[in-house]
Write an enzyme that holds these catalytic residues in place. Structure first.
Site, PDB file in Angstrom:
ATOM      1  N   ASP A  14     -30.127  12.255 -17.601  1.00 59.96           N
ATOM      2  CA  ASP A  14     -30.591  10.882 -17.400  1.00 59.96           C
ATOM      3  C   ASP A  14     -31.138  10.766 -15.982  1.00 59.96           C
ATOM      4  OD1 ASP A  14     -31.089   8.234 -17.959  1.00 59.96           O
ATOM      5  OD2 ASP A  14     -29.048   7.568 -17.527  1.00 59.96           O
ATOM      6  N   ASP A 129     -36.997   8.491 -19.814  1.00 52.77           N
ATOM      7  CA  ASP A 129     -36.163   8.951 -18.696  1.00 52.77           C
ATOM      8  C   ASP A 129     -34.894   9.688 -19.108  1.00 52.77           C
ATOM      9  OD1 ASP A 129     -34.878   6.766 -19.777  1.00 52.77           O
ATOM     10  OD2 ASP A 129     -34.470   5.786 -17.862  1.00 52.77           O
ATOM     11  N   GLU A 130     -34.762  10.069 -20.386  1.00 51.83           N
ATOM     12  CA  GLU A 130     -33.552  10.779 -20.791  1.00 51.83           C
ATOM     13  C   GLU A 130     -33.846  11.773 -21.908  1.00 51.83           C
ATOM     14  OE1 GLU A 130     -30.437   8.670 -22.899  1.00 51.83           O
ATOM     15  OE2 GLU A 130     -31.786   7.002 -23.285  1.00 51.83           O
TER      16      GLU A 130
END
Length: 386
Positions: A14, A129-130
Site C-alpha cells: 500500500d 495505490d495498492e
C-alpha cells in the site's frame, strides 16, 4: 482453528498517502504540513514574483467537493478521504488545499507497479495505490525480498510504501497498515493470537463502522473477542452468511488466491458512511460523495484501459436492507460526467425516504477501447437529451 498454509507468503503493498505524497514531490516545501487533496483547478498553487508559491487554505473552500486524500498531519486533525471538504474545513481550517491530478497519480502508479513486477511478477492490481503479491516462489528470505521491493519503489518513484506479508490476503492487508508509513510487517499463522487478536475489529477489511458499532453493543471490541464469541449470538444479530464470515476472518482464515490474470467483470467504488445520512436532509453531503465515487470509477476505467456500458448504484439503508439499480448506455464510456448522470438516473428509481449507511457506484459490460470516445461535450448532450 487457525489457517494452516504457513508456507504461503502473500504480500499487500500500500503506497503511503499516495496522492498527497505525489503532490509533495512537486511541492516539497509542504512536507510536514497538513495538506488536503480534493479541490478543483481553481485552487492550483500560484507562483509569486519572488519564486515562492501561495496556496489555498481549507478555510477558504466553498462547495460540495470531498477529500480525495490527506497527509498524515491532516489525518491527525481528523481529516480523511471521502469526507466533505466543508466539514474538513471545520476540523483543519489552516490546512493547505490542493487540486487533484489523476494524470500524475496514474503515472506514478505505473512506475511503482513496473518496479515491483520486475521482482515479484505474480501481482494482483487492486487500485491505483495498492497491490497484492504472491511471494511463495521467492527463494530468498522473505524479509529480504520485501525490503528489496520497498527499495525498488523508492528508486522508481521517490515515494515510500508499506508492506504486510502474511499467509493470506486478509492478514496481509491488516499487516500493511500496522506500521505505516514506510512499514514492513511479516506475520506467521502462529502470530495471530499475539499480533492480530488484540486489534480492534474495524481493522478487518469488510467490517465497516456500523458493523463495528453493532459488535460493540454485544461487547465485542477486539478481534480476539470476536474469535471467542458464541456463533449463535453472531448469527442472531448478523444473519447466517455474514456471521459465518465473521467467525472465519477472526480466526485468520482466508482462502482467496492472488488473481494475477483475471479480467474484471465490473469496476465499483463504494463508501460506508461515518453516520447514517438522509437523502433529503443531507443532500449536499451525499451528492458530493456520489460524484466522488463516480469520478473514482471513471479513473479506474482509464487506468485499467476499459470502457463500461452499464452503470449501477447500490444503496444500503440504516436497517441493512439493500437496493440496486442499473442503466445501460447507448455506447460504452469511461467519462466521469457520463457515469455521474447515468448513476443519477438510477438514483431517481429508488426509495429515498430512509437514512442511508452505504452508497456505491459500479459499471459493468466492460470492453476495451475500439475507437474514438465521445467528447465530454458530446456525452453531456447525450444525457441532456434523455
Amino acid at each position: 482453528m487457525f489457517m494452516s498454509s504457513q508456507q504461503n507468503h502473500i504480500a499487500h503493498l500500500d503506497m503511503d498517502a499516495f496522492y498527497a505524497s505525489v503532490e509533495l514531490l512537486r511541492y516539497p516545501e509542504l512536507r510536514g504540513q497538513a495538506v488536503v487533496i480534493g479541490a478543483g483547478a481553481a485552487h492550483q498553487p500560484v507562483l509569486q514574483a519572488d519564486g515562492t508559491r501561495s496556496y489555498s487554505r481549507l478555510r477558504d473552500y466553498a462547495g460540495r467537493g470531498v477529500v480525495t486524500t490527506s497527509t498524515y498531519e491532516a489525518r491527525a486533525l481528523g481529516v480523511f478521504s471521502a469526507m466533505g471538504l466543508m466539514k474538513a474545513a471545520k476540523l483543519a481550517p489552516d490546512a493547505i488545499l490542493l487540486p487533484t491530478d489523476f494524470t500524475a497519480y496514474r503515472h506514478y502508479s505505473k512506475l511503482f507497479k513496473a518496479a515491483v513486477s520486475a521482482i515479484a511478477p505474480k501481482m494482483e492490481d487492486r487500485g491505483i495505490d495498492e497491490i497484492y503479491l504472491d511471494l511463495k516462489d521467492q527463494t530468498d528470505d522473505i524479509a529480504i525480498v520485501a525490503q528489496r521491493i520497498k527499495d525498488a519503489v523508492v528508486a522508481a518513484t521517490g515515494l515510500s510504501c508499506s508492506i504486510g506479508v502474511a499467509p493470506n490476503k486478509l492478514l496481509a492487508k491488516i499487516c500493511s497498515d500496522l506500521e505505516k508509513p514506510n512499514g514492513l510487517t511479516i506475520l506467521a499463522a502462529a502470530d495471530i493470537p499475539s499480533r492480530i487478536w488484540p486489534l480492534l475489529v474495524k481493522k478487518i477489511n469488510g467490517i465497516g463502522p456500523k458493523s463495528a458499532e453493532k459488535l460493540a453493543v454485544l461487547g465485542i471490541l477486539t478481534i480476539e473477542q470476536l474469535a471467542m464469541c458464541d456463533p449463535a449470538v453472531l448469527q442472531a444479530n448478523f444473519g447466517r452468511v455474514y456471521s459465518a464470515w465473521l467467525m472465519r476472518v477472526a480466526q485468520g482464515i482466508d482462502e482467496r488466491e492472488v488473481a494475477t490474470r483475471s479480467e474484471p467483470k465490473s469496476i465499483s467504488r463504494e463508501s460506508t458512511l461515518e453516520r447514517d445520512l438522509h437523502a433529503k436532509l443531507d443532500r449536499n453531503e451525499l451528492s458530493a460523495l456520489f460524484t466522488h465515487l463516480c469520478e473514482r470509477v471513471a479513473d479506474d476505467l482509464v487506468r485499467k484501459d476499459y470502457l463500461g456500458r452499464t452503470v449501477g448504484i447500490k444503496l444500503r439503508y440504516a436497517d441493512f436492507s439493500t437496493v440496486t439499480r442499473d442503466l445501460t448506455l447507448p455506447d460504452p464510456t469511461n467519462n466521469a460526467q457520463a457515469i455521474r448522470q447515468a448513476a443519477g438516473e438510477c438514483l431517481r428509481r429508488v426509495p429515498l425516504d430512509k437514512r442511508l449507511r452505504l452508497l456505491g457506484v459500479r459499471i459493468t459490460s466492460l470492453s476495451k477501447p475500439g475507437g474514438v470516445l465521445p467528447t465530454i461535450a458530446e456525452q453531456g448532450e447525450l444525457f441532456a437529451a434523455q
